[in-house]
Design a protein around this motif. Sequence first.
Motif: not given
Length: 394
Positions: A219, A255, A318-323, A325, A327, A373
């Motif tokens: 990350a 996220d 979700y993690f792999d496709t940046w849905e 993150t 933040d 995360t």
Amino acid sequence: MKMLLSVVFATTAMTAFAQSKAPVFTTIKANPITSVKDQNRSGTCWDYATCGFLESEILRKTGKTVDLAEMYVAYQDYLDCADYHIRMHGNSRFSEGGSCDDVVSVIKRFGIVPEEAMTRPGAMVGDSLANFNEFFPALESYINNYANSTQTSITTQWRQGMKGILDAYLGTYQKEFTYQGKRYTPQTFAASLGLNWDDYVSLTSFTHHPFNEWMVIEAPYKWRPRPSFNIPLDQMMSVIDNALAHGYCVAWGGDVSGDNFSRSGIGLALDKQKAYSLAGSDAERWLKLPKAQQKSKLDSLGVDAPEVTPTQALRQKYFDTWEATYDHVMLIFGTAKDKNGKEYYMVKNSWGDYGNYHGIWYLSKSFVAMYTTYIFLNKHALDKRLLDKMAVRF
């Protein structure tokens, strides 16, 4: 945000919440925390949340309310981050962001000071809240001038220049100070707080690394390569529940960037296809609506909004496709239920007196399962079987 108070929550939401038509939550359990702070115009949620977490740890262990200086942590951490960034010749991230590990790493090396021992920033006189709008772009430009240098060698004088920028914007700290009638240094003050800085561990749940092993989460804001212990999703959720039940708070990194996180105070793992229909639209018409109108319609569903069923595979997707993150960081301190009996985690944010619940958010358990995360907590909140797998001893 400067005065810290123990927060005691009633078993039902306040009447004012109901009058504003905000969903009403009933508290199941709320562990003691300090007051809600405001990170203001700074990307330091990791700092505020972890200091708040450690303040709750001090409350739990000693009953004392302490206000830790977030800008002291930021000062030391940005120096460390700049060191790393320059040693990496600019091939790392130098930014406002960070993680829970950063705060504990700073305290172990440099100690900590109470808020009153941190001199107010000269450039922020008249604004007691952190404002990084001018500060961080100036600092980033300064550091990148060295990190991306084409010179064959550089001196270490950049540190003196950086300290000048930090002093001007974040404030200077006293190397010796008096607190409640006693003299301290940052190191002796940290030692006086009653915490063991080696007690804190990070846990996560992803399938691109083996379970029951340590991994470094990929990350951007986790610039320190500190590992997290990787466990299955249901076990991670049980860790949170068990910790809260035994009086421990849990720092949460995850996220909050999408429609799933309402700015009014609720986090849900929305099933958007079903939500479109409940909000009076189909998917095709929905996408034609202005973003603000889409958000308003979703928020209007409140706790009745449909949620997806969290699974390990969907979470990984979700993690792999940046849905999903990394933040934001907040503090989980309790549990509550809505009118339908569904359970939520009670969470302290660092946006001041914001939202329908005055800085407190209610995150559904599905939301936390989908968008976490990592979690960060005291190892004493873990059961012995997990500690044995981690090879972490009391």
